[in-house]
Design a protein around this motif. Structure first.
Motif, short mmCIF file in Angstrom:
data_model
loop_
_atom_site.label_atom_id
_atom_site.label_comp_id
_atom_site.label_asym_id
_atom_site.label_seq_id
_atom_site.Cartn_x
_atom_site.Cartn_y
_atom_site.Cartn_z
N UNK A 27 0.86 -1.17 0.00
CA UNK A 27 0.00 0.00 0.00
C UNK A 27 0.90 1.23 0.00
N UNK A 28 0.55 2.20 -0.84
CA UNK A 28 1.33 3.43 -0.96
C UNK A 28 0.39 4.62 -0.87
N UNK A 35 2.97 9.13 -6.08
CA UNK A 35 2.45 7.75 -6.13
C UNK A 35 2.59 7.22 -7.55
N UNK A 36 2.27 8.04 -8.54
CA UNK A 36 2.42 7.61 -9.93
C UNK A 36 3.87 7.32 -10.27
N UNK A 62 -8.97 8.45 -3.47
CA UNK A 62 -8.50 9.70 -2.88
C UNK A 62 -8.77 9.64 -1.38
N UNK A 63 -7.81 10.11 -0.59
CA UNK A 63 -8.00 10.13 0.86
C UNK A 63 -7.76 11.55 1.35
#
Length: 75
Positions: A27-28, A35-36, A62-63
């Motif tokens: 998980x990132x 991130x990309x 999205x967070x």
């Protein structure tokens, strides 16, 4: 170890784990552009001597704020 280092270098948070099937899960979290960049590294370069046949990224969302702290390798 190399994925952990790359994540830390990019300023991301999350974790990675080698599975018994010879794959990697994890998980990132972080800014979308970073991130990309991590996704490109995971799918094209990876750690030395690894063989990448494909990369699947799932459950992207999205967070409002980071849910994890630091970047680690799980065992």
């Amino acid at each position: 170890m190399y994925a952990e280092r790359k994540g830390l270098d990019l300023g991301l948070v999350g974790w990675v784990k080698n599975t018994s099937k010879g794959t990697v899960v994890g998980q990132v979290q972080g800014p979308r552009n970073l991130v990309n960049e991590m996704k490109v590294w995971l799918s094209k370069e990876g750690s030395p001597f690894c063989r990448i046949s494909r990369a699947d990224f799932k459950n992207e969302r999205k967070i409002p704020k980071l849910e994890l702290f630091g970047f680690s390798t799980r065992f």
